[in-house]
Write a protein that holds these residues in place. Structure first.
Motif, mmCIF file in Angstrom:
data_model
loop_
_atom_site.group_PDB
_atom_site.id
_atom_site.type_symbol
_atom_site.label_atom_id
_atom_site.label_comp_id
_atom_site.label_asym_id
_atom_site.label_seq_id
_atom_site.Cartn_x
_atom_site.Cartn_y
_atom_site.Cartn_z
ATOM 1 N N ALA A 1 3.722 9.643 -8.049
ATOM 2 C CA ALA A 1 4.577 9.850 -9.223
ATOM 3 C C ALA A 1 3.739 9.945 -10.496
ATOM 4 C CB ALA A 1 5.589 8.708 -9.336
ATOM 5 N N ALA A 2 2.681 9.114 -10.590
ATOM 6 C CA ALA A 2 1.813 9.157 -11.768
ATOM 7 C C ALA A 2 1.074 10.490 -11.851
ATOM 8 C CB ALA A 2 0.816 7.996 -11.732
ATOM 9 N N LEU A 3 0.628 11.016 -10.705
ATOM 10 C CA LEU A 3 -0.060 12.307 -10.695
ATOM 11 C C LEU A 3 0.877 13.433 -11.124
ATOM 12 C CD1 LEU A 3 -2.186 12.007 -7.432
ATOM 13 C CD2 LEU A 3 -2.989 11.878 -9.787
ATOM 14 N N VAL A 4 2.114 13.365 -10.668
ATOM 15 C CA VAL A 4 3.096 14.378 -11.075
ATOM 16 C C VAL A 4 3.320 14.315 -12.586
ATOM 17 C CG1 VAL A 4 5.500 15.095 -10.892
ATOM 18 C CG2 VAL A 4 4.236 14.476 -8.829
ATOM 19 N N CYS A 5 3.441 13.096 -13.112
ATOM 20 C CA CYS A 5 3.615 12.939 -14.563
ATOM 21 C C CYS A 5 2.397 13.463 -15.326
ATOM 22 C CB CYS A 5 3.853 11.468 -14.906
ATOM 23 S SG CYS A 5 5.448 10.818 -14.350
ATOM 24 N N ILE B 1 0.836 -1.200 0.000
ATOM 25 C CA ILE B 1 0.000 0.000 0.000
ATOM 26 C C ILE B 1 0.877 1.258 0.000
ATOM 27 C CG2 ILE B 1 -1.667 1.327 1.346
ATOM 28 C CD1 ILE B 1 -2.852 -1.325 2.288
ATOM 29 N N GLY B 2 1.946 1.230 0.816
ATOM 30 C CA GLY B 2 2.865 2.371 0.833
ATOM 31 C C GLY B 2 3.517 2.584 -0.520
ATOM 32 N N LEU B 3 3.939 1.477 -1.153
ATOM 33 C CA LEU B 3 4.555 1.580 -2.477
ATOM 34 C C LEU B 3 3.551 2.096 -3.499
ATOM 35 C CD1 LEU B 3 7.059 1.077 -4.200
ATOM 36 C CD2 LEU B 3 6.278 -1.275 -4.529
ATOM 37 N N LEU B 4 2.284 1.669 -3.380
ATOM 38 C CA LEU B 4 1.247 2.144 -4.299
ATOM 39 C C LEU B 4 1.064 3.656 -4.166
ATOM 40 C CD1 LEU B 4 -1.047 1.705 -6.310
ATOM 41 C CD2 LEU B 4 -2.546 1.184 -4.375
ATOM 42 N N LEU B 5 1.042 4.153 -2.942
ATOM 43 C CA LEU B 5 0.877 5.587 -2.738
ATOM 44 C C LEU B 5 2.011 6.380 -3.380
ATOM 45 C CD1 LEU B 5 -0.380 5.655 0.968
ATOM 46 C CD2 LEU B 5 -1.725 5.955 -1.121
ATOM 47 N N ASP C 1 4.911 -10.323 -8.983
ATOM 48 C CA ASP C 1 6.191 -10.974 -8.720
ATOM 49 C C ASP C 1 6.226 -11.562 -7.313
ATOM 50 O OD1 ASP C 1 7.153 -10.486 -11.203
ATOM 51 O OD2 ASP C 1 8.477 -8.835 -10.648
ATOM 52 N N GLU C 2 5.683 -10.850 -6.356
ATOM 53 C CA GLU C 2 5.672 -11.383 -4.997
ATOM 54 C C GLU C 2 4.740 -12.582 -4.892
ATOM 55 O OE1 GLU C 2 5.233 -9.995 -0.365
ATOM 56 O OE2 GLU C 2 5.692 -8.562 -1.944
ATOM 57 N N MET C 3 3.651 -12.551 -5.618
ATOM 58 C CA MET C 3 2.769 -13.726 -5.635
ATOM 59 C C MET C 3 3.500 -14.952 -6.166
ATOM 60 S SD MET C 3 -0.720 -12.051 -7.174
ATOM 61 C CE MET C 3 -1.372 -13.694 -7.543
ATOM 62 N N ALA C 4 4.382 -14.720 -7.164
ATOM 63 C CA ALA C 4 5.102 -15.821 -7.801
ATOM 64 C C ALA C 4 6.413 -16.133 -7.104
ATOM 65 C CB ALA C 4 5.356 -15.493 -9.265
ATOM 66 N N GLY C 5 6.682 -15.536 -5.957
ATOM 67 C CA GLY C 5 7.917 -15.844 -5.246
ATOM 68 C C GLY C 5 9.078 -14.994 -5.667
ATOM 69 N N GLY C 6 8.827 -13.886 -6.351
ATOM 70 C CA GLY C 6 9.894 -12.956 -6.694
ATOM 71 C C GLY C 6 10.588 -13.242 -7.988
ATOM 72 N N VAL D 1 2.061 3.005 -12.507
ATOM 73 C CA VAL D 1 0.982 2.141 -12.017
ATOM 74 C C VAL D 1 1.226 0.690 -12.434
ATOM 75 C CG1 VAL D 1 -1.506 1.726 -12.106
ATOM 76 C CG2 VAL D 1 -0.637 4.070 -12.065
ATOM 77 N N LEU D 2 1.662 0.483 -13.671
ATOM 78 C CA LEU D 2 1.934 -0.885 -14.139
ATOM 79 C C LEU D 2 3.076 -1.524 -13.355
ATOM 80 C CD1 LEU D 2 1.572 -0.414 -18.006
ATOM 81 C CD2 LEU D 2 -0.038 -1.499 -16.452
ATOM 82 N N LEU D 3 4.041 -0.699 -12.931
ATOM 83 C CA LEU D 3 5.155 -1.232 -12.138
ATOM 84 C C LEU D 3 4.656 -1.812 -10.825
ATOM 85 C CD1 LEU D 3 8.170 -1.616 -11.564
ATOM 86 C CD2 LEU D 3 8.218 0.741 -10.696
ATOM 87 N N TRP D 4 3.726 -1.133 -10.180
ATOM 88 C CA TRP D 4 3.182 -1.650 -8.906
ATOM 89 C C TRP D 4 2.459 -2.975 -9.132
ATOM 90 C CZ3 TRP D 4 -1.879 -2.474 -7.175
ATOM 91 C CH2 TRP D 4 -2.000 -2.739 -5.806
ATOM 92 N N ILE D 5 1.685 -3.060 -10.192
ATOM 93 C CA ILE D 5 0.986 -4.322 -10.491
ATOM 94 C C ILE D 5 1.990 -5.436 -10.736
ATOM 95 C CG2 ILE D 5 -0.545 -5.453 -12.147
ATOM 96 C CD1 ILE D 5 -1.925 -2.759 -12.566
#
Length: 301
Positions: free
Chosen positions: A45-49, A36-40, A277-282, A268-272
């Motif tokens: 960053a997306a809003l700034v862009c 959640i912190g990383l998403l924020l 990646d974490e779901m798949a074990g990195g 946004v795509l990077l967060w997804i």
């Protein structure tokens, strides 16, 4: 007490097989505090862009407007050209002539005057005063219509009035005059181009030639100064014509705006991608992580 038999090597291998562990869902991983912190951070960053992209878009149209103003100023400084130097009767009207200042000699034919209703000026709706102008010299000494049936007619918008009564009070100059104005392309012909009771809803020159006789120009002239003034029963002058939709935008700034918006989308795509990646074990094909491991399989703090 009964003693359980020790696990066989094969059984230990089966118990240790990570594929038997339960795979966490996308939402389970996404709801972790660090995600959640990383998403924020990435949304910020997306809003700034996005804001930078909007700024570049504003700059694109601002630069285009300044370029149009400079072009108009240069054209005004150069003075009007003779109509025959830029346009001949019954020839195609090039789009780049919109707003071009020209001059022409001839006589008004007030008996053919028409009103064009439903035209707005400074927030008020009224009428355009449209009058045929029989050209005697367009700067070519008649060479531009030498192969035609006679002197051409030029549609001239005298200006704007609020009511038909105001138009009836207009007094046009008699005899030969030199007329100066801006060129504008004729409007498309449709069923509303017919002349009814001295009015026409469109300045459709292909229809007006039936009223005024030909030959005729494929563009019309917006007079820089109409007869009289609104305060003295005259017409209100119209602004210099422009191409519908403006003069476009600066392409370089448009590309910059698109680039910033693409960067915002990547954030946004990077967060997804990190959540998956974490779901798949990195790593692709890796084992799923548990609550004690972090992004890419690293131990959580």
């Amino acid at each position: 007490m009964p003693v359980s038999a020790p696990s066989t090597p094969d059984q230990r291998v089966i118990d240790a097989d990570p594929s038997t562990a339960q795979r966490r869902t996308f939402m389970q991983v996404a709801r972790q505090p660090r995600m959640i912190g990383l998403l924020l951070v990435l949304v910020l960053a997306a809003l700034v862009c996005g804001r930078l992209g909007a700024w570049q878009l504003d700059r694109a149209y601002e630069r285009a407007e300044l370029a149009a103003q400079q072009e108009a100023a240069e054209a005004a400084a150069a003075g009007p050209s003779w109509l025959g130097d830029v346009l001949a009767p019954q020839t195609r009207f090039p789009g780049e002539l919109v707003g071009r200042e020209v001059k022409v000699d001839g006589k008004f034919e007030p008996d053919g005057s028409l009103l064009v209703p439903g035209r707005a000026l400074e927030g008020r709706t009224g009428y355009l005063v449209l009058t045929p102008f029989r050209v005697s010299d367009d700067g070519t000494d008649g060479a531009s219509w030498a192969d035609l049936s006679g002197a051409p007619a030029l549609a001239v918008v005298q200006g704007w009035v609020e009511s038909p009564a105001d138009a009836e009070a207009l007094v046009l100059p008699e005899g030969e005059v030199t007329l100066t104005g801006w060129l504008q392309a004729g409007e498309a012909t449709s069923g509303s181009a017919a002349v009814v009771d001295g009015q026409t809803e469109q300045i459709a020159l292909s229809a007006l030639v039936n009223e005024w006789g030909g030959p005729i120009y494929t563009g019309y002239l917006v007079a820089t100064e109409g007869p009289g003034s609104p305060e003295n029963g005259g017409v209100a002058a119209l602004p210099r014509p422009t191409i519908d939709g403006g003069s476009g935008a600066n392409l370089q700034n448009l590309f910059y705006a698109l680039q910033w918006w693409v960067f915002g989308g990547f954030a946004v795509l990077l967060w997804i991608r990190l959540v998956r990646d974490e779901m798949a074990g990195g790593r692709r094909g890796g084992a799923p992580t548990d609550a004690d491991t972090g992004i890419a399989g690293l131990p959580s703090a």
